[in-house]
Design an enzyme around this catalytic site. Structure first.
Site, short mmCIF file in Angstrom:
data_model
loop_
_atom_site.label_atom_id
_atom_site.label_comp_id
_atom_site.label_asym_id
_atom_site.label_seq_id
_atom_site.Cartn_x
_atom_site.Cartn_y
_atom_site.Cartn_z
N MET A 225 0.86 -1.19 0.00
CA MET A 225 0.00 0.00 0.00
C MET A 225 0.89 1.23 0.00
O MET A 225 1.79 1.35 0.82
CB MET A 225 -0.84 -0.07 1.28
CG MET A 225 -1.89 0.98 1.41
SD MET A 225 -3.07 0.60 2.72
CE MET A 225 -2.08 0.56 4.17
N HIS A 226 0.68 2.12 -0.95
CA HIS A 226 1.50 3.34 -0.96
C HIS A 226 0.78 4.55 -1.56
O HIS A 226 1.31 5.65 -1.52
CB HIS A 226 2.78 3.10 -1.75
CG HIS A 226 2.55 3.04 -3.24
ND1 HIS A 226 2.07 1.93 -3.85
CD2 HIS A 226 2.70 3.97 -4.21
CE1 HIS A 226 1.94 2.16 -5.15
NE2 HIS A 226 2.31 3.40 -5.40
N ARG A 227 -0.41 4.35 -2.14
CA ARG A 227 -1.07 5.46 -2.84
C ARG A 227 -1.43 6.57 -1.86
O ARG A 227 -1.95 6.29 -0.78
CB ARG A 227 -2.35 5.00 -3.52
CG ARG A 227 -2.12 3.97 -4.53
CD ARG A 227 -2.59 4.36 -5.92
NE ARG A 227 -1.91 3.48 -6.82
CZ ARG A 227 -1.05 3.86 -7.75
NH1 ARG A 227 -0.81 5.13 -7.96
NH2 ARG A 227 -0.46 2.97 -8.51
N ARG A 261 6.78 5.64 1.57
CA ARG A 261 5.71 6.62 1.80
C ARG A 261 4.75 6.14 2.89
O ARG A 261 4.37 6.89 3.78
CB ARG A 261 4.93 6.88 0.50
CG ARG A 261 3.73 7.81 0.68
CD ARG A 261 2.88 7.85 -0.57
NE ARG A 261 3.42 8.71 -1.60
CZ ARG A 261 3.23 10.03 -1.69
NH1 ARG A 261 2.48 10.65 -0.79
NH2 ARG A 261 3.76 10.74 -2.66
N ASP A 305 -2.67 -1.64 -3.55
CA ASP A 305 -3.13 -0.52 -4.37
C ASP A 305 -2.17 -0.29 -5.53
O ASP A 305 -2.23 0.73 -6.21
CB ASP A 305 -3.33 0.75 -3.53
CG ASP A 305 -2.07 1.20 -2.81
OD1 ASP A 305 -0.97 0.68 -3.11
OD2 ASP A 305 -2.17 2.09 -1.94
#
Ligand code: UD1
Length: 385
Positions: A225-227, A261, A305
């Site tokens: 997950m990074h969005r 992130r 994501d």
């Protein structure tokens, strides 16, 4: 012919590797030589986000690194344009080849086009129709400017036609990322999940900090997950973390290779400690290509994501919950034969689809031209243009 191709961030590396090989193979088989210059903008710069992919995927060392590094979007794009323009003026290539949808893709296509250099976009025509997503802006601008648009599937080619792109500028070549998957799957198969986990434990991982030795998990879930839409807003991220730590990790081993992130944002919102202290949740550093592929091959469910993982899950058949409200890769969705379903970031929907996915079998699916030979079709399209 002189070609400059550009990479900037992690998801570009698996797309450029087969293209470099296609050029090498062309040069070794014919007496016409393509002069190929590889430029790395340096948006991703860590060993684990960048260098390791060059080594594993046998990408030749970049001829030029612009060392752009982190920054706001305007900083990354602006700094890339300023540096790249100098390279283009010096080298004056026939083509600039860009891949994917990251800031490097946008910055370098605009810079080339302004200097009247032809632009080829590999992975053209993808549309999420969500302008809140920085990558969608990058895709739209890049495709609008590109002379040659190479698409991974027919849906993407149709998006371009609907936007008025002329047929002579579009070529359906297939999915170049699957060339990389094909080239490396046998090596990934040799790996042992337990070793992948042990070799990549995050320095703050629960097991590592407590020196607990664990067994190879029989069933596990993988999360990436990074969005910004998932990790930049505490009101979104906190309920997701609660679901992951209090529900998913209760039953199954949850393996989470964490993106810088996401890690930074967990820290900002005081959620990192909760993640670290959850038994059954194994926190890993960002993984190399083979390690990630190996985990994907054995995962019960993928929660992600990422764009690329949706495609890899499609070919491997791993039930994939795409943590987004839309996708620029609809071909990977179950309604088109793929393995993925959109769950957004609403925890009720996520839970319902997660429970459902646990009982699904693997259903590998290969859309047309996802056959490992897309890169040679890309090069052919450029040579025939
Ligand atoms: C970028 C891409 C995205 C892609 C993702 C995959 C854009 C607009 N976004 O997002 O499409 O899916 O890469 O990873 O181009 N950082 C490090 N080490 C690095 C690189 C970054 O610590 O090697 C940190 C940066 O300091 C920053 C954060 O990670 O705080 C995000 O990096 P950034 O390049 O801004 O975008 P991504 O979220 O990685």
């Amino acid at each position: 012919m002189k070609i400059i191709s550009v990479v900037g961030a992690r998801p570009n590396f698996m797309k450029i590797a087969p293209f470099c090989r296609a050029i090498e193979s062309f040069n070794s088989k014919t007496n016409k030589r393509i002069n190929h210059i590889l430029v790395h903008t340096g948006q991703h710069y860590d060993d684990r986000m960048s260098n390791t992919f060059f080594d594993t995927l046998n990408i030749p060392k970049a001829d030029i690194n612009l060392n752009i590094g982190s920054g706001s979007h305007a900083e990354q794009v602006g700094n890339t344009m300023i540096s790249f323009e100098k390279i283009l003026i010096k080298e004056n290539p026939d083509w600039v080849v860009v891949v994917g949808d990251v800031n490097a893709t946008l910055a370098c296509s605009v810079t080339a086009k302004k200097l009247k250099i032809k632009v080829c976009h590999i992975e053209a025509g993808l549309r999420s129709r969500d302008l809140g997503m920085p990558e969608e802006i990058n895709r739209l601008v890049t495709d609008r400017l590109s002379d040659l648009l190479l698409t991974p599937d027919e849906l993407s080619a149709n998006n371009l036609r609907a936007e008025g792109v002329s047929e002579k500028n579009i070529s359906y070549v297939g999915n170049i990322m699957i060339d990389t998957l094909e080239a490396h799957i046998d090596q990934a198969k040799q790996l042992n999940v337990l070793h992948v986990v042990q070799d990549n434990l995050h320095e703050n991982d629960f097991y590592r900090s407590k020196n607990i030795v664990f067994q190879e998990p029989e069933r596990y879930v993988v999360l990436t997950m990074h969005r910004p839409s998932n990790v930049d807003d505490c009101k979104v991220l906190e309920p997701i973390v609660k679901f992951l730590t209090e529900e998913v990790a209760k039953d199954l081993t949850l393996i989470w290779p964490i993106h810088p992130r996401a890690e930074k944002q967990l820290g900002t919102f005081d959620l990192l400690e909760k993640v670290i202290q959850t038994p059954n949740l194994i926190l890993l550093k960002p993984l190399g290509y083979h390690d990630m592929l190996r985990l994907n091959m054995g995962a019960q469910v993928m929660l992600t994501d990422s764009g690329g993982l949706q495609e890899e899950c499609c070919v491997l058949g791993t039930p994939c919950l795409t943590m987004r409200w839309n996708t620029e890769r609809p071909i990977t969705l179950r309604e088109h034969g793929g393995a993925s379903v959109l769950v957004g970031n609403d925890v009720d929907k996520l839970r319902a689809e997660y429970l459902n996915a646990l009982s699904l079998d693997r259903m590998p699916f290969r859309p047309g031209f996802w056959d490992g030979n897309a890169a040679s079709r890309c090069l052919e399209a450029i040579l025939n243009y």
